[in-house]
Design a protein around this motif. Structure first.
Motif, PDB file in Angstrom:
ATOM      1  N   SER A  10       0.643  -1.314   0.144  1.00 22.94           N
ATOM      2  CA  SER A  10      -0.038   0.208  -0.267  1.00 22.94           C
ATOM      3  C   SER A  10       1.147   1.196  -0.586  1.00 22.94           C
ATOM      4  N   VAL A  11       2.424   0.834   0.166  1.00 22.61           N
ATOM      5  CA  VAL A  11       2.983   2.564   0.252  1.00 22.61           C
ATOM      6  C   VAL A  11       4.365   1.829  -0.833  1.00 22.61           C
ATOM      7  N   GLY A  12       4.648   2.829  -1.128  1.00 22.50           N
ATOM      8  CA  GLY A  12       6.004   2.458  -1.920  1.00 22.50           C
ATOM      9  C   GLY A  12       6.417   1.382  -2.350  1.00 22.50           C
ATOM     10  N   GLY A  13       5.765   0.917  -3.162  1.00 28.31           N
ATOM     11  CA  GLY A  13       5.417  -0.102  -3.815  1.00 28.31           C
ATOM     12  C   GLY A  13       6.134  -1.052  -4.339  1.00 28.31           C
ATOM     13  N   GLY A  14       7.920  -1.026  -4.456  1.00 23.90           N
ATOM     14  CA  GLY A  14       8.542  -2.085  -4.511  1.00 23.90           C
ATOM     15  C   GLY A  14       9.549  -2.062  -3.331  1.00 23.90           C
ATOM     16  N   ILE A  15       9.503  -1.441  -1.823  1.00 26.02           N
ATOM     17  CA  ILE A  15      10.089  -0.561  -1.135  1.00 26.02           C
ATOM     18  C   ILE A  15       9.754  -1.703  -0.137  1.00 26.02           C
ATOM     19  N   PRO A  16      10.427  -2.169   0.921  1.00 20.16           N
ATOM     20  CA  PRO A  16      10.208  -2.551   2.023  1.00 20.16           C
ATOM     21  C   PRO A  16       9.515  -1.958   2.939  1.00 20.16           C
ATOM     22  N   LEU A  17       8.519  -0.718   3.427  1.00 19.68           N
ATOM     23  CA  LEU A  17       8.499   0.408   4.242  1.00 19.68           C
ATOM     24  C   LEU A  17       7.901  -0.560   5.394  1.00 19.68           C
ATOM     25  N   ILE A  18       7.280  -1.013   4.904  1.00 20.22           N
ATOM     26  CA  ILE A  18       5.991  -1.578   6.016  1.00 20.22           C
ATOM     27  C   ILE A  18       6.840  -2.877   6.533  1.00 20.22           C
ATOM     28  N   ARG A  19       6.454  -3.417   6.513  1.00 26.68           N
ATOM     29  CA  ARG A  19       7.660  -4.977   7.171  1.00 26.68           C
ATOM     30  C   ARG A  19       9.141  -4.527   8.068  1.00 26.68           C
ATOM     31  N   THR A  20       9.180  -2.867   7.151  1.00 33.34           N
ATOM     32  CA  THR A  20      10.545  -2.418   8.032  1.00 33.34           C
ATOM     33  C   THR A  20      10.443  -1.766   9.914  1.00 33.34           C
ATOM     34  N   LEU A  21       9.776  -0.956   9.376  1.00 31.64           N
ATOM     35  CA  LEU A  21       8.806  -0.298  10.798  1.00 31.64           C
ATOM     36  C   LEU A  21       8.410  -1.424  11.531  1.00 31.64           C
ATOM     37  N   GLU A  22       7.456  -2.606  11.247  1.00 31.72           N
ATOM     38  CA  GLU A  22       6.807  -2.832  11.847  1.00 31.72           C
ATOM     39  C   GLU A  22       7.976  -4.344  12.045  1.00 31.72           C
ATOM     40  N   ASP A  23       9.047  -4.550  12.497  1.00 29.68           N
ATOM     41  CA  ASP A  23      10.076  -5.460  12.247  1.00 29.68           C
ATOM     42  C   ASP A  23      11.338  -5.009  12.488  1.00 29.68           C
ATOM     43  N   GLY A  24      11.533  -4.732  11.302  1.00 28.12           N
ATOM     44  CA  GLY A  24      12.955  -4.613  11.868  1.00 28.12           C
ATOM     45  C   GLY A  24      13.590  -3.463  12.554  1.00 28.12           C
ATOM     46  N   LEU A  25      12.851  -2.129  12.868  1.00 28.35           N
ATOM     47  CA  LEU A  25      12.472  -1.513  13.703  1.00 28.35           C
ATOM     48  C   LEU A  25      11.799  -0.999  14.686  1.00 28.35           C
ATOM     49  N   ALA A  26      10.984  -1.971  15.049  1.00 27.36           N
ATOM     50  CA  ALA A  26      10.260  -2.191  15.942  1.00 27.36           C
ATOM     51  C   ALA A  26      10.908  -2.347  17.376  1.00 27.36           C
ATOM     52  N   SER A  27      12.308  -2.139  17.479  1.00 26.52           N
ATOM     53  CA  SER A  27      12.958  -2.222  18.582  1.00 26.52           C
ATOM     54  C   SER A  27      13.395  -0.706  19.173  1.00 26.52           C
ATOM     55  N   ASP A  28      13.169   0.352  17.929  1.00 28.10           N
ATOM     56  CA  ASP A  28      14.106   1.503  17.758  1.00 28.10           C
ATOM     57  C   ASP A  28      12.424   2.734  18.266  1.00 28.10           C
ATOM     58  N   ARG A  29      12.201   3.627  18.744  1.00 28.61           N
ATOM     59  CA  ARG A  29      11.382   4.504  18.749  1.00 28.61           C
ATOM     60  C   ARG A  29      11.725   5.613  17.291  1.00 28.61           C
ATOM     61  N   ILE A  30      11.371   5.679  16.599  1.00 28.02           N
ATOM     62  CA  ILE A  30      10.892   6.451  15.223  1.00 28.02           C
ATOM     63  C   ILE A  30      10.347   7.846  15.025  1.00 28.02           C
ATOM     64  N   ARG A  31      10.821   8.621  14.926  1.00 26.50           N
ATOM     65  CA  ARG A  31      11.007  10.199  16.090  1.00 26.50           C
ATOM     66  C   ARG A  31      10.539  11.708  14.196  1.00 26.50           C
ATOM     67  N   ALA A  32      11.033  10.453  13.157  1.00 25.69           N
ATOM     68  CA  ALA A  32      10.374  11.317  11.755  1.00 25.69           C
ATOM     69  C   ALA A  32      10.753  10.455  10.410  1.00 25.69           C
ATOM     70  N   LEU A  33       9.975  11.069   9.816  1.00 26.21           N
ATOM     71  CA  LEU A  33       9.780  10.480   7.839  1.00 26.21           C
ATOM     72  C   LEU A  33       9.380  11.184   7.213  1.00 26.21           C
ATOM     73  N   THR A  34      11.204  11.306   6.554  1.00 26.05           N
ATOM     74  CA  THR A  34      10.076  12.244   5.513  1.00 26.05           C
ATOM     75  C   THR A  34      11.046  11.747   3.925  1.00 26.05           C
ATOM     76  N   GLY A  35      10.295  12.007   2.775  1.00 29.59           N
ATOM     77  CA  GLY A  35      10.301  11.065   2.232  1.00 29.59           C
ATOM     78  C   GLY A  35       9.230  11.566   0.456  1.00 29.59           C
ATOM     79  N   ILE A  36      10.084  10.726  -0.782  1.00 28.73           N
ATOM     80  CA  ILE A  36       8.868  11.168  -1.860  1.00 28.73           C
ATOM     81  C   ILE A  36       8.460   9.872  -1.907  1.00 28.73           C
ATOM     82  N   VAL A  37       6.656   9.815  -2.048  1.00 28.53           N
ATOM     83  CA  VAL A  37       6.103   8.238  -1.538  1.00 28.53           C
ATOM     84  C   VAL A  37       5.298   8.492  -3.333  1.00 28.53           C
TER      85      VAL A  37
END
Length: 432
Positions: A132-159
């Motif tokens: 639903s976001v980013g076509g072939g870029i694994p953004l959702i899975r990265t936020l849900e799993d890869g960076l799950a232990s981190d605190r995200i402060r900001a996202l900036t991008g061309i979507v």
């Protein structure tokens, strides 16, 4: 142990046919990774008799959704039909029937994602939506799993690839907006009605999904500040380049102790920032985390096989959960209440392009407007006057609030020395 996993596919357009192609051509790899084959049993289409260039048998296609939802042998529903009402109803029916769902539908997830994820939890089903976001870029899975232990402060991008393609052509090939849009349409990057893209709505929906996930809260479309690319005026791209910036249609989401801010708008991005060099239909998103620092995700934001790759990745994840008996075990309830900042809490730098009367004392009078609202000016440029006694004045501010910015614009538009405020942009890509 299941001997195979069967799929019901809703839609067979650009993405749906891509999913079928990947599942067919990569079947040996999928079977090896999962331990069982993954097969499409039924495909919902508008015309089941239409001839299609596919390895699927003709009897696979149907116009009756009940053949997919009510068939207990179908384990997983993949929704790539597009639209909102019918797609949402189909996802709801599938979840209530106990079937996991994979969707590429950003419109449905942005508008009804929380309700659908709650329904998935209630029925112990998976609902995946990577594409639903980013076509072939694994953004959702990265936020849900890869960076799950981190605190995200900001996202900036061309979507949004369409607007990025248009701006790339306008900057590098000096095409007009109309010429660039026509080329984007011809190449399939823009719809026949491009308003959702150029007005920023498509990008706003994606930022709702990303911000909600990154900040574990419930962000809605009404929470997003949106300006379309129609505000870009002749000469703005050249002025940006002159001052060391590139104009990009960017999405941003930020969180601090005051709350959350989400925006989609054309911005001036410093040329030294990596986002400034993301061209054509490509997407890129910067993620800022407390622990990981800065990370960037880049790739094709649309297209049949890139998007289908994300869909198929979700299919594999859903299949693994089914085989392990852990489908529907992940809770999706937001952790925090969404506190949206007001305009006085949102801070940034701003570029102002103003048409003024070319006469003595104008600069002093206009500077007093900025001072009145507590804004200091970082850059002032006043080119030579035009034959009609007009001149463009360029002001770039230091950090001010959006409320200060709006108050300044209001006073500028009413000042007798000002012909009009031609354009204005938030400045991104610089450290505060």
């Amino acid at each position: 142990m299941k001997s195979e996993i069967t799929i019901g596919l809703l839609g067979f357009g650009v993405v749906g046919s891509g999913v079928a192609t990947i599942l067919h051509e990569h079947q040996a790899d999928l079977s090896y990774k999962l331990g069982v084959p993954v097969k499409i049993k039924k495909v919902l289409v508008k015309d089941a008799t239409k001839k299609r260039d596919t390895a699927l048998a003709q009897e696979t296609f149907t116009t009756d959704i009940d053949e997919l939802i009510e068939d207990r042998s179908i384990d997983l529903i993949v929704e790539v039909m597009g639209g909102t009402t019918e797609a949402k109803e189909a996802i709801e029916r599938a979840l209530r029937a106990g079937k996991g769902v994979v969707t590429a539908n950003k419109d449905v997830m942005a508008e009804s994602g929380f309700d659908l994820l709650k329904l998935a939890d209630e029925n112990k089903c998976d609902l995946f939506y990577e594409a639903s976001v980013g076509g072939g870029i694994p953004l959702i899975r990265t936020l849900e799993d890869g960076l799950a232990s981190d605190r995200i402060r900001a996202l900036t991008g061309i979507v949004n690839g369409t607007t990025n393609f248009i701006l790339t052509k306008m900057k590098h090939e000096k095409k007009t907006y109309e010429e660039a849009l026509a080329e984007a349409t011809e190449l399939g990057f823009a719809e026949s009605d491009p308003s959702a893209d150029v007005d920023g709505i498509d990008a706003a929906r994606k930022m709702v999904i990303l911000a909600s996930l990154a900040f574990s809260t419930e962000v809605h479309m009404d929470d997003v500040f949106v300006r379309g690319m129609g505000v870009i005026q002749d000469g703005d791209l050249e002025l940006a380049e002159h001052f060391g910036y590139t104009v990009k249609m960017a999405g941003s989401a930020k969180k601090d102790e005051d709350g959350i801010e989400v925006a989609v708008e054309p911005v001036f991005i410093q040329n030294s920032h990596p986002l400034a060099s993301v061209n054509n239909e490509f997407n890129a998103v910067y993620v800022y985390g407390d622990a990981v620092g800065e990370t960037m995700f880049y790739g094709p934001g649309a297209g049949s096989l890139p998007t289908a790759t994300s869909v198929t990745g979700d299919v594999i994840a859903a299949c693994r959960n089914l085989l392990l008996g852990v489908n529907g075990k992940r809770m999706h309830a937001p952790q925090f209440t969404c506190e949206v900042k007001n305009d006085s809490q949102i801070i940034g730098r701003y570029f102002h392009r103003i048409s003024i009367k070319d006469q003595v004392g104008v600069l002093t009078n206009l500077s007093s407007i900025y001072s009145k609202h507590g804004a200091s000016i970082a850059t002032v440029v006043q080119p030579e006057g035009k034959p009609n006694n007009e001149v463009d004045l360029i002001m770039i501010t230091h950090h001010i609030s959006r409320q200060q910015h709006q108050n300044i614009l209001q006073d500028l538009q009413q000042a007798p020395e000002v012909n009009k405020v031609i354009s204005y942009y938030r400045v991104e890509g610089e450290n505060r």
